[in-house]
Design a protein around this motif. Structure first.
Motif, PDB file in Angstrom:
ATOM      1  N   ARG A 197       0.801  -1.225   0.000  1.00  0.00           N
ATOM      2  CA  ARG A 197       0.000   0.000   0.000  1.00  0.00           C
ATOM      3  C   ARG A 197       0.831   1.271   0.000  1.00  0.00           C
ATOM      4  NH1 ARG A 197      -3.725  -0.561   4.974  1.00  0.00           N
ATOM      5  NH2 ARG A 197      -4.057   1.628   4.445  1.00  0.00           N
ATOM      6  N   VAL A 198       2.136   1.138   0.047  1.00  0.00           N
ATOM      7  CA  VAL A 198       3.011   2.308  -0.040  1.00  0.00           C
ATOM      8  C   VAL A 198       4.166   1.990  -0.979  1.00  0.00           C
ATOM      9  CG1 VAL A 198       2.477   3.249   2.247  1.00  0.00           C
ATOM     10  CG2 VAL A 198       4.264   1.535   2.022  1.00  0.00           C
ATOM     11  N   THR A 199       4.759   3.028  -1.526  1.00  0.00           N
ATOM     12  CA  THR A 199       5.874   2.842  -2.446  1.00  0.00           C
ATOM     13  C   THR A 199       7.193   2.751  -1.681  1.00  0.00           C
ATOM     14  OG1 THR A 199       6.287   5.212  -2.676  1.00  0.00           O
ATOM     15  CG2 THR A 199       4.620   4.221  -4.145  1.00  0.00           C
ATOM     16  N   PRO A 200       8.224   2.174  -2.282  1.00  0.00           N
ATOM     17  CA  PRO A 200       9.535   2.133  -1.628  1.00  0.00           C
ATOM     18  C   PRO A 200      10.039   3.527  -1.251  1.00  0.00           C
ATOM     19  CG  PRO A 200       9.499   0.626  -3.484  1.00  0.00           C
ATOM     20  CD  PRO A 200       8.218   1.401  -3.535  1.00  0.00           C
ATOM     21  N   ASN A 201       9.731   4.516  -2.082  1.00  0.00           N
ATOM     22  CA  ASN A 201      10.166   5.878  -1.784  1.00  0.00           C
ATOM     23  C   ASN A 201       9.483   6.414  -0.523  1.00  0.00           C
ATOM     24  OD1 ASN A 201      11.590   8.392  -2.491  1.00  0.00           O
ATOM     25  ND2 ASN A 201       9.520   9.196  -2.840  1.00  0.00           N
ATOM     26  N   GLN A 202       8.185   6.094  -0.358  1.00  0.00           N
ATOM     27  CA  GLN A 202       7.470   6.522   0.838  1.00  0.00           C
ATOM     28  C   GLN A 202       8.033   5.861   2.090  1.00  0.00           C
ATOM     29  OE1 GLN A 202       3.548   5.447  -0.742  1.00  0.00           O
ATOM     30  NE2 GLN A 202       2.887   7.587  -0.506  1.00  0.00           N
ATOM     31  N   VAL A 203       8.383   4.597   1.958  1.00  0.00           N
ATOM     32  CA  VAL A 203       8.976   3.884   3.095  1.00  0.00           C
ATOM     33  C   VAL A 203      10.316   4.508   3.470  1.00  0.00           C
ATOM     34  CG1 VAL A 203       9.893   1.679   3.910  1.00  0.00           C
ATOM     35  CG2 VAL A 203       7.824   1.722   2.509  1.00  0.00           C
ATOM     36  N   GLU A 204      11.117   4.803   2.461  1.00  0.00           N
ATOM     37  CA  GLU A 204      12.432   5.394   2.719  1.00  0.00           C
ATOM     38  C   GLU A 204      12.305   6.760   3.383  1.00  0.00           C
ATOM     39  OE1 GLU A 204      16.565   6.542   0.334  1.00  0.00           O
ATOM     40  OE2 GLU A 204      14.854   5.679  -0.735  1.00  0.00           O
ATOM     41  N   GLN A 205      11.359   7.573   2.907  1.00  0.00           N
ATOM     42  CA  GLN A 205      11.166   8.890   3.509  1.00  0.00           C
ATOM     43  C   GLN A 205      10.727   8.780   4.969  1.00  0.00           C
ATOM     44  OE1 GLN A 205       8.408  10.938   0.929  1.00  0.00           O
ATOM     45  NE2 GLN A 205      10.037  11.796  -0.336  1.00  0.00           N
ATOM     46  N   ALA A 206       9.835   7.825   5.251  1.00  0.00           N
ATOM     47  CA  ALA A 206       9.378   7.645   6.627  1.00  0.00           C
ATOM     48  C   ALA A 206      10.517   7.154   7.517  1.00  0.00           C
ATOM     49  CB  ALA A 206       8.214   6.661   6.666  1.00  0.00           C
ATOM     50  N   ALA A 207      11.298   6.219   7.019  1.00  0.00           N
ATOM     51  CA  ALA A 207      12.387   5.645   7.816  1.00  0.00           C
ATOM     52  C   ALA A 207      13.459   6.675   8.131  1.00  0.00           C
ATOM     53  CB  ALA A 207      12.999   4.451   7.090  1.00  0.00           C
ATOM     54  N   THR A 208      13.767   7.550   7.166  1.00  0.00           N
ATOM     55  CA  THR A 208      14.825   8.540   7.392  1.00  0.00           C
ATOM     56  C   THR A 208      14.395   9.638   8.356  1.00  0.00           C
ATOM     57  OG1 THR A 208      14.108   9.708   5.378  1.00  0.00           O
ATOM     58  CG2 THR A 208      15.940   8.152   5.163  1.00  0.00           C
ATOM     59  N   ALA A 209      13.122   9.673   8.713  1.00  0.00           N
ATOM     60  CA  ALA A 209      12.659  10.651   9.703  1.00  0.00           C
ATOM     61  C   ALA A 209      13.142  10.296  11.104  1.00  0.00           C
ATOM     62  CB  ALA A 209      11.139  10.759   9.681  1.00  0.00           C
ATOM     63  N   PHE A 210      13.518   9.031  11.313  1.00  0.00           N
ATOM     64  CA  PHE A 210      14.005   8.582  12.618  1.00  0.00           C
ATOM     65  C   PHE A 210      15.514   8.799  12.732  1.00  0.00           C
ATOM     66  CE2 PHE A 210      10.207   5.785  12.225  1.00  0.00           C
ATOM     67  CZ  PHE A 210       9.577   6.132  13.396  1.00  0.00           C
ATOM     68  N   ASN A 211      15.972   8.884  13.954  1.00  0.00           N
ATOM     69  CA  ASN A 211      17.400   8.911  14.234  1.00  0.00           C
ATOM     70  C   ASN A 211      18.009   7.578  13.789  1.00  0.00           C
ATOM     71  OD1 ASN A 211      19.959   8.698  15.411  1.00  0.00           O
ATOM     72  ND2 ASN A 211      19.349   9.787  17.269  1.00  0.00           N
ATOM     73  N   PRO A 212      18.931   7.586  12.833  1.00  0.00           N
ATOM     74  CA  PRO A 212      19.480   6.323  12.320  1.00  0.00           C
ATOM     75  C   PRO A 212      20.187   5.486  13.383  1.00  0.00           C
ATOM     76  CG  PRO A 212      20.772   8.201  11.543  1.00  0.00           C
ATOM     77  CD  PRO A 212      19.525   8.759  12.180  1.00  0.00           C
ATOM     78  N   GLN A 213      20.652   6.132  14.449  1.00  0.00           N
ATOM     79  CA  GLN A 213      21.322   5.389  15.512  1.00  0.00           C
ATOM     80  C   GLN A 213      20.341   4.582  16.355  1.00  0.00           C
ATOM     81  OE1 GLN A 213      24.677   5.290  15.675  1.00  0.00           O
ATOM     82  NE2 GLN A 213      24.561   6.540  13.821  1.00  0.00           N
ATOM     83  N   LYS A 214      19.059   4.940  16.286  1.00  0.00           N
ATOM     84  CA  LYS A 214      18.050   4.261  17.094  1.00  0.00           C
ATOM     85  C   LYS A 214      17.072   3.434  16.251  1.00  0.00           C
ATOM     86  CE  LYS A 214      18.113   7.642  20.846  1.00  0.00           C
ATOM     87  NZ  LYS A 214      17.284   8.447  21.778  1.00  0.00           N
ATOM     88  N   PHE A 215      17.116   3.625  14.954  1.00  0.00           N
ATOM     89  CA  PHE A 215      16.179   2.932  14.074  1.00  0.00           C
ATOM     90  C   PHE A 215      16.600   1.478  13.871  1.00  0.00           C
ATOM     91  CE2 PHE A 215      14.575   1.997   9.691  1.00  0.00           C
ATOM     92  CZ  PHE A 215      13.219   1.967  10.027  1.00  0.00           C
ATOM     93  N   VAL A 216      15.755   0.526  14.243  1.00  0.00           N
ATOM     94  CA  VAL A 216      16.114  -0.894  14.177  1.00  0.00           C
ATOM     95  C   VAL A 216      15.549  -1.608  12.948  1.00  0.00           C
ATOM     96  CG1 VAL A 216      16.498  -1.200  16.645  1.00  0.00           C
ATOM     97  CG2 VAL A 216      14.188  -1.473  15.704  1.00  0.00           C
ATOM     98  N   GLY A 217      14.658  -0.962  12.207  1.00  0.00           N
ATOM     99  CA  GLY A 217      14.161  -1.595  10.990  1.00  0.00           C
ATOM    100  C   GLY A 217      12.669  -1.448  10.799  1.00  0.00           C
ATOM    101  N   THR A 218      12.160  -2.145   9.801  1.00  0.00           N
ATOM    102  CA  THR A 218      10.748  -2.069   9.461  1.00  0.00           C
ATOM    103  C   THR A 218      10.096  -3.423   9.592  1.00  0.00           C
ATOM    104  OG1 THR A 218      11.132  -2.541   7.117  1.00  0.00           O
ATOM    105  CG2 THR A 218      11.214  -0.238   7.793  1.00  0.00           C
ATOM    106  N   VAL A 219       8.797  -3.389   9.830  1.00  0.00           N
ATOM    107  CA  VAL A 219       7.983  -4.602   9.863  1.00  0.00           C
ATOM    108  C   VAL A 219       6.911  -4.428   8.794  1.00  0.00           C
ATOM    109  CG1 VAL A 219       6.305  -5.928  11.190  1.00  0.00           C
ATOM    110  CG2 VAL A 219       8.373  -5.093  12.294  1.00  0.00           C
ATOM    111  N   ILE A 220       6.808  -5.387   7.882  1.00  0.00           N
ATOM    112  CA  ILE A 220       5.768  -5.352   6.858  1.00  0.00           C
ATOM    113  C   ILE A 220       4.543  -6.075   7.388  1.00  0.00           C
ATOM    114  CG2 ILE A 220       5.141  -6.020   4.519  1.00  0.00           C
ATOM    115  CD1 ILE A 220       8.076  -5.858   3.774  1.00  0.00           C
ATOM    116  N   ASN A 221       3.451  -5.373   7.450  1.00  0.00           N
ATOM    117  CA  ASN A 221       2.221  -5.918   8.025  1.00  0.00           C
ATOM    118  C   ASN A 221       1.170  -6.039   6.944  1.00  0.00           C
ATOM    119  OD1 ASN A 221       0.287  -6.687   9.988  1.00  0.00           O
ATOM    120  ND2 ASN A 221      -0.424  -4.568  10.112  1.00  0.00           N
ATOM    121  N   GLY A 222       0.668  -7.268   6.739  1.00  0.00           N
ATOM    122  CA  GLY A 222      -0.363  -7.418   5.732  1.00  0.00           C
ATOM    123  C   GLY A 222      -0.482  -8.828   5.226  1.00  0.00           C
TER     124      GLY A 222
END
Length: 299
Positions: free
Chosen positions: A274-299
């Motif tokens: 339901r989202v594009t890879p670009n949207q996922v990347e933009q959302a992920a980069t909003a977090f502090n990279p030192q604290k970001f542990v990853g993504t979970v795909i739900n569906g």
């Protein structure tokens, strides 16, 4: 959830989260959990509830140094935590909440795997984690609640899930709880007793802190010094408790970003297809990279 080099995980067979409508007293430390009657008042004049586990506060190794906390005693306290009600297997299945005996082994194992990866990242220590999503309906609340439930599987550990989605709180509905107070009430009143906002979920060793009754300006609550103190105190005083914060989507509110700076880790929930890879990347980069542990795909 994968490691930080690959920020795409998978949580198959899950659907979007759909809320269900619906001592001072001579006690020995190993007695652990102290029951109180509803009419007995604490020093602030607030009645203790039957499930008040705020009395389990103990100094942690963070305050007293390595080895200062007897984890055996703490574990015995946790085992004796009282549950005024218990959700049945049918209740859990209906709400799509995992439990050790669940017939949905695929979902149970995926959350166990997620829990294991987070424990590896933390070196086995308890931690605070923000769970946010790319957009509404992605299932952040579903993931946050089940991740907390997975930590509570261990009889020597406890977990608390905090509903920080002040605009659209849903965890109390999913758990069929009608809270009178919650997080914002605690943050507004420096004399508020934490016992008043800790609610039993019906799941052993898992507690809920609901959003609260005042939710007009979420960011002001989360940027307050009291919020920082609150998270520090809960983490330090419950050495075996894992804290999961359910927040509004990172793309729609600054709340998740603000809270992630106060927590150890942050995680992004992505709705499958339901989202594009670009949207996922933009959302992920909003977090502090030192604290970001990853993504979970739900569906």
């Amino acid at each position: 959830m994968n490691d930080r080099k690959s920020n795409t995980g998978s949580l198959k067979d899950s659907e979007e989260d759909q809320p269900v409508v619906g001592d001072d007293n001579g006690n020995h430390p190993e007695d652990g959990y102290w029951l109180r009657s509803r009419d007995e008042l604490n020093k602030e004049g607030v009645p203790y509830s039957e499930w008040d586990d705020s009395r389990m506060l103990v100094p942690s190794s963070l305050e007293l140094g390595p080895g200062a906390v007897d984890r055996y005693v703490i574990s015995k306290q946790i085992v004796r935590m009282q549950e005024p009600r218990r959700l049945t297997a049918d209740d859990m299945d209906e709400r799509r909440i995992i439990y050790p005996e669940s017939g949905n082994r695929a979902m149970v194992n995926r959350f166990r795997d997620l829990r294991t990866k987070l424990l590896e990242a933390s070196g086995g220590n308890n931690f605070t984690i923000v769970v946010s999503a790319t957009n509404r309906g992605a299932g952040a609340s579903f993931v946050a609640l089940n991740l907390a439930a997975a930590f509570a599987f261990d009889q020597s550990k406890t977990a608390v899930v905090i509903d920080c989605n002040l605009r659209e709180p849903s965890l109390h509905s999913t758990l069929d709880i009608m809270p009178e107070t919650g997080l914002t009430d605690f943050l507004e009143d420096p004399d508020y007793d934490i016992a008043r906002i800790l609610y039993p979920t019906g799941i052993p060793r898992l507690r809920l802190i609901p959003a609260g009754s005042r939710r007009e300006t979420p960011s002001e609550f989360f940027t307050s010094f009291r919020m920082k103190q609150f998270l520090q105190a809960v983490r330090r005083r419950y050495p075996d408790r894992f804290i999961v914060l359910d927040t509004a989507p990172i793309t729609e509110s600054p709340d998740a970003r603000i809270l992630s700076e106060l927590c150890d880790y942050s995680m992004l929930v992505v709705p499958h297809g339901r989202v594009t890879p670009n949207q996922v990347e933009q959302a992920a980069t909003a977090f502090n990279p030192q604290k970001f542990v990853g993504t979970v795909i739900n569906g």
